[in-house]
Design a protein around this motif. Structure first.
Motif, mmCIF file in Angstrom:
data_model
loop_
_atom_site.group_PDB
_atom_site.id
_atom_site.type_symbol
_atom_site.label_atom_id
_atom_site.label_comp_id
_atom_site.label_asym_id
_atom_site.label_seq_id
_atom_site.Cartn_x
_atom_site.Cartn_y
_atom_site.Cartn_z
ATOM 1 N N ALA A 107 6.470 -9.191 -2.247
ATOM 2 C CA ALA A 107 6.966 -10.504 -1.829
ATOM 3 C C ALA A 107 8.049 -11.023 -2.774
ATOM 4 O O ALA A 107 9.037 -11.636 -2.353
ATOM 5 C CB ALA A 107 5.805 -11.485 -1.755
ATOM 6 N N ARG A 108 7.853 -10.780 -4.061
ATOM 7 C CA ARG A 108 8.844 -11.260 -5.034
ATOM 8 C C ARG A 108 10.196 -10.593 -4.849
ATOM 9 O O ARG A 108 11.239 -11.252 -4.873
ATOM 10 C CB ARG A 108 8.317 -11.007 -6.456
ATOM 11 N N TYR A 109 10.197 -9.282 -4.634
ATOM 12 C CA TYR A 109 11.479 -8.587 -4.478
ATOM 13 C C TYR A 109 12.111 -8.860 -3.116
ATOM 14 O O TYR A 109 13.340 -8.886 -2.988
ATOM 15 C CB TYR A 109 11.286 -7.087 -4.691
ATOM 16 N N VAL A 110 11.292 -9.079 -2.091
ATOM 17 C CA VAL A 110 11.839 -9.443 -0.787
ATOM 18 C C VAL A 110 12.502 -10.811 -0.849
ATOM 19 O O VAL A 110 13.603 -11.033 -0.309
ATOM 20 C CB VAL A 110 10.725 -9.418 0.284
ATOM 21 N N ALA A 111 11.848 -11.748 -1.551
ATOM 22 C CA ALA A 111 12.449 -13.072 -1.705
ATOM 23 C C ALA A 111 13.735 -13.008 -2.533
ATOM 24 O O ALA A 111 14.712 -13.705 -2.242
ATOM 25 C CB ALA A 111 11.430 -14.009 -2.367
ATOM 26 N N ALA A 112 13.731 -12.142 -3.561
ATOM 27 C CA ALA A 112 14.943 -12.006 -4.375
ATOM 28 C C ALA A 112 16.077 -11.407 -3.571
ATOM 29 O O ALA A 112 17.244 -11.809 -3.697
ATOM 30 C CB ALA A 112 14.650 -11.134 -5.602
ATOM 31 N N ARG A 113 15.750 -10.437 -2.664
ATOM 32 C CA ARG A 113 16.809 -9.863 -1.824
ATOM 33 C C ARG A 113 17.355 -10.902 -0.862
ATOM 34 O O ARG A 113 18.579 -10.972 -0.648
ATOM 35 C CB ARG A 113 16.267 -8.664 -1.057
ATOM 36 N N ASP A 114 16.483 -11.710 -0.292
ATOM 37 C CA ASP A 114 16.949 -12.736 0.636
ATOM 38 C C ASP A 114 17.826 -13.765 -0.060
ATOM 39 O O ASP A 114 18.746 -14.326 0.549
ATOM 40 C CB ASP A 114 15.739 -13.430 1.288
ATOM 41 N N ALA A 115 17.547 -13.978 -1.359
ATOM 42 C CA ALA A 115 18.360 -14.939 -2.116
ATOM 43 C C ALA A 115 19.600 -14.302 -2.725
ATOM 44 O O ALA A 115 20.423 -14.993 -3.346
ATOM 45 C CB ALA A 115 17.521 -15.575 -3.221
ATOM 46 N N GLY A 116 19.745 -12.980 -2.544
ATOM 47 C CA GLY A 116 20.914 -12.283 -3.099
ATOM 48 C C GLY A 116 20.861 -12.128 -4.598
ATOM 49 O O GLY A 116 21.908 -12.046 -5.247
ATOM 50 N N GLY A 117 19.672 -12.050 -5.173
ATOM 51 C CA GLY A 117 19.560 -11.975 -6.628
ATOM 52 C C GLY A 117 18.729 -10.830 -7.116
ATOM 53 O O GLY A 117 18.029 -10.969 -8.128
ATOM 54 N N ILE A 118 18.744 -9.691 -6.401
ATOM 55 C CA ILE A 118 17.964 -8.536 -6.852
ATOM 56 C C ILE A 118 18.612 -7.948 -8.107
ATOM 57 O O ILE A 118 19.826 -7.783 -8.187
ATOM 58 C CB ILE A 118 17.883 -7.474 -5.739
ATOM 59 N N SER A 119 17.808 -7.598 -9.077
ATOM 60 C CA SER A 119 18.294 -6.980 -10.312
ATOM 61 C C SER A 119 17.209 -6.093 -10.876
ATOM 62 O O SER A 119 16.018 -6.409 -10.776
ATOM 63 C CB SER A 119 18.685 -8.047 -11.343
ATOM 64 N N ASP A 120 17.633 -4.951 -11.444
ATOM 65 C CA ASP A 120 16.670 -4.056 -12.064
ATOM 66 C C ASP A 120 16.512 -4.338 -13.550
ATOM 67 O O ASP A 120 15.943 -3.558 -14.285
ATOM 68 C CB ASP A 120 17.085 -2.593 -11.863
ATOM 69 N N ARG A 121 17.082 -5.445 -13.995
ATOM 70 C CA ARG A 121 16.990 -5.825 -15.390
ATOM 71 C C ARG A 121 15.977 -6.954 -15.548
ATOM 72 O O ARG A 121 15.897 -7.852 -14.704
ATOM 73 C CB ARG A 121 18.348 -6.291 -15.928
ATOM 74 N N GLY A 122 15.253 -6.895 -16.638
ATOM 75 C CA GLY A 122 14.259 -7.909 -16.895
ATOM 76 C C GLY A 122 14.893 -9.211 -17.346
ATOM 77 O O GLY A 122 16.051 -9.274 -17.754
ATOM 78 N N ALA A 123 14.150 -10.259 -17.237
ATOM 79 C CA ALA A 123 14.621 -11.562 -17.684
ATOM 80 C C ALA A 123 14.811 -11.550 -19.194
ATOM 81 O O ALA A 123 14.009 -10.970 -19.926
ATOM 82 C CB ALA A 123 13.628 -12.644 -17.283
ATOM 83 N N GLU A 142 0.824 -1.207 0.000
ATOM 84 C CA GLU A 142 0.000 0.000 0.000
ATOM 85 C C GLU A 142 0.857 1.255 0.000
ATOM 86 O O GLU A 142 0.551 2.246 -0.675
ATOM 87 C CB GLU A 142 -0.930 -0.024 1.208
ATOM 88 N N LEU A 143 1.939 1.248 0.781
ATOM 89 C CA LEU A 143 2.814 2.420 0.838
ATOM 90 C C LEU A 143 3.542 2.647 -0.499
ATOM 91 O O LEU A 143 3.812 3.791 -0.885
ATOM 92 C CB LEU A 143 3.836 2.270 1.957
ATOM 93 N N SER A 144 3.852 1.550 -1.184
ATOM 94 C CA SER A 144 4.617 1.671 -2.442
ATOM 95 C C SER A 144 3.729 1.770 -3.645
ATOM 96 O O SER A 144 4.214 2.062 -4.757
ATOM 97 C CB SER A 144 5.555 0.467 -2.601
ATOM 98 N N GLY A 145 2.422 1.513 -3.501
ATOM 99 C CA GLY A 145 1.515 1.589 -4.627
ATOM 100 C C GLY A 145 1.606 0.409 -5.553
ATOM 101 O O GLY A 145 1.338 0.544 -6.756
ATOM 102 N N VAL A 146 1.982 -0.763 -5.050
ATOM 103 C CA VAL A 146 2.085 -1.969 -5.862
ATOM 104 C C VAL A 146 1.373 -3.098 -5.140
ATOM 105 O O VAL A 146 0.950 -2.969 -3.980
ATOM 106 C CB VAL A 146 3.565 -2.355 -6.122
ATOM 107 N N SER A 147 1.256 -4.221 -5.793
ATOM 108 C CA SER A 147 0.647 -5.397 -5.187
ATOM 109 C C SER A 147 1.580 -6.005 -4.144
ATOM 110 O O SER A 147 2.812 -5.911 -4.255
ATOM 111 C CB SER A 147 0.322 -6.425 -6.268
ATOM 112 N N HIS A 148 0.943 -6.645 -3.113
ATOM 113 C CA HIS A 148 1.784 -7.276 -2.095
ATOM 114 C C HIS A 148 2.541 -8.465 -2.676
ATOM 115 O O HIS A 148 3.572 -8.878 -2.140
ATOM 116 C CB HIS A 148 0.916 -7.712 -0.906
ATOM 117 N N HIS A 149 2.033 -9.018 -3.796
ATOM 118 C CA HIS A 149 2.780 -10.102 -4.449
ATOM 119 C C HIS A 149 4.099 -9.586 -5.046
ATOM 120 O O HIS A 149 5.117 -10.277 -5.019
ATOM 121 C CB HIS A 149 1.913 -10.727 -5.549
ATOM 122 N N THR A 150 4.058 -8.365 -5.577
ATOM 123 C CA THR A 150 5.295 -7.773 -6.126
ATOM 124 C C THR A 150 6.300 -7.539 -5.026
ATOM 125 O O THR A 150 7.507 -7.802 -5.181
ATOM 126 C CB THR A 150 4.969 -6.453 -6.842
#
Length: 511
Positions: A35-51, A25-33
């Motif tokens: 969750a995806r970036y939080v999981a990617a940060r925990d896995a050490g794989g955050i990237s601003d580039r698309g697949a 709600e604070l970021s203006g996106v879905s909570h699923h989005t």
């Protein structure tokens, strides 16, 4: 795809609230989005580039790699794109350029030359090279640039050419200016140093070997076409040319004389040798004082060339150039080295050329002074001229040319005259002449060709017209008939005998 700032905001909101929904709600996106970036940060794989997504070029990458490998990484992207289009590729040229750039970058991995810093000892190495100097009185000069490797001390001299005597004199001045001779001399594979390469080994010029022996130095040359082998002198040449050769960038004026250029070289050397070097953080002239202790003494007498300046006779023309004049030598010396010097003064001045053979030095030519554009030539130095050297003779190179020239001398004359007149479609007309030789006799066609050449009849139908006219005259002539001297059909003069005579009266005749 979220930007880097949006991703940071989502993660910051999650760290603040600890809730996926609140962070969404604070970021203006879905909570699923979130969750995806939080999981990617925990896995050490955050990237601003698309697949990565499949591209049209993927099916042709193997072929691009093949072309890059075959061309050693030099194939152009536009050429590769044209080849891909021929293979059925429907993508844009921009896609091809990106793919070729990636393949070339991968190709260069492991093939790039890695330069290791050269750490030298004091008193060991001098590198020297040449640069194009300014024009003085319409003549191009040369800059001789020497670089003492350890102290970075530079010596720049103006010389008139890169001949052995000039180079030897410049090296002698350099060693006396630095106060000693080093152990090694490193330079390019100039003809004054390296005569040729045999199995990759440089064959030294005997004159330069004698020079090195005189000063007690060892001569080395870099790998051919590899300026990185002596990068110090290459950089020194670049700097010297930038400061001494007049260009639009340095706003230097033209030099009035060669002495002005020599003075400018001395000023340049004083400036660069007093300036702190960016690598050593010390002035080269200060370091030279330390390096001079490791140099060995320079001989008191400089090395001289006894027979003058060396010249190499060209492989096809027995002429040598000396001080803007050309002089002939015996043609048996093609490719050999000769020595040229001046003997006498004024009107008695002569140019003497000496060759050192197996039996010792021998004078091979002696000429008066030559002027530019007016060489001194001795006819005995040249072999007899080969046949046809002064005039071209038709020589068949194809089957059709041989068939035409076999018609006779008239065909050869026609070919020479037609070519000189700039006749068009000569090959077609030659083929027509060969065909006409099957309808008429070869002698008639050859006669017609000679007749056409003499009268400059080179049009398309001229040869056939000449043959037809000649055949018509020959057929119409037939056997020759001549009137007899005893009998003639010509009217006589007997009828004119009664002119003016009286005629008998009609009555008398009746009676």
């Amino acid at each position: 795809m979220k930007s880097a700032e949006e991703i940071m905001n989502m993660l910051e909101a999650f760290d603040l609230t600890g809730s996926l929904r609140d962070a969404g709600e604070l970021s203006g996106v879905s909570h699923h989005t979130v969750a995806r970036y939080v999981a990617a940060r925990d896995a050490g794989g955050i990237s601003d580039r698309g697949a990565p997504r499949p591209q049209l070029i993927d099916a042709y990458v193997a072929k691009v790699e093949e072309w890059v490998e075959w061309s050693a990484g030099k194939v152009r992207a536009d050429v590769a794109h044209d080849k891909l289009v021929a293979l059925g590729f429907t993508g844009s040229e921009r896609t091809t350029r990106r793919a070729v750039a990636v393949v070339k970058a991968n190709f260069r991995v492991g093939r790039v030359r890695v330069h290791r810093p050269w750490v030298t000892e004091p008193g060991m190495w001098i590198q020297y090279d040449f640069g194009d100097g300014p024009m003085i009185d319409g003549v191009r000069t040369t800059l001789f640039v020497a670089w003492l490797a350890w102290s970075r001390f530079r010596v720049v001299l103006a010389i008139r050419d890169k001949t052995s005597p000039s180079v030897m004199a410049a090296l002698d001045v350099t060693m006396r200016r630095i106060g000693g001779a080093p152990t090694y001399l490193l330079t390019d594979n100039e003809k004054t140093v390296t005569v040729e390469h045999v199995a990759g080994i440089a064959v030294r010029n005997p004159a330069m070997v004698a020079f090195a022996r005189h000063y007690g130095v060892t001569l080395h040359t870099c790998v051919p076409v590899d300026p990185a082998s002596k990068g110090g002198s290459e950089s020194s040449v670049k700097v010297a040319k930038a400061d001494l050769v007049p260009t639009d960038t340095n706003l230097l004026g033209a030099y009035e004389s060669f002495a002005d250029l020599e003075d400018a070289c001395e000023v340049f050397c004083a400036q660069v040798n007093a300036r702190v070097h960016r690598v050593t953080r010390r002035a080269p002239e200060a370091m030279l004082a330390e390096e001079r202790l490791r140099l060995h003494p320079v001989p008191a007498d400089p090395h001289t060339v006894a027979f003058g300046l060396t010249r190499v006779v060209p492989p096809k023309t027995p002429m040598v150039t000396f001080e803007a004049g050309q002089y002939s030598v015996p043609h048996e010396l093609l490719g050999a080295t000769v020595w040229v010097r001046v003997h006498g003064r004024g009107a008695d001045e002569q140019v003497v050329i000496v060759h050192v053979g197996a039996t010792g030095p021998l004078e091979v030519a002696r000429h008066a002074r030559a002027r530019p554009g007016s060489p001194q030539i001795t006819d005995a130095h040249f072999p007899p001229a080969p046949p046809g050297a002064l005039g071209r003779v038709p020589l068949a190179r194809t089957v059709s040319e041989a068939a035409f020239l076999s018609l006779g001398d008239g065909a050869r004359v026609w070919l020479a005259e037609a070519a000189a007149a700039g006749t068009t479609k000569m090959r077609v007309k030659m083929a027509q002449a060969v065909q006409l030789a099957k309808l008429f006799t070869r002698a008639d066609v050859d006669w017609a060709l000679g007749h056409a050449a003499v009268h400059a009849r080179f049009a398309e139908a001229d040869l056939a017209s000449i043959l037809d006219h000649h055949a018509t005259i020959t057929a119409a002539a037939g056997p020759v008939s001549q009137a007899s001297e005893d009998r003639s059909l010509t009217q006589g003069t007997a009828g004119w005998a009664t002119l003016g005579a009286s005629t008998p009266d009609a009555t008398q005749v009746t009676a």
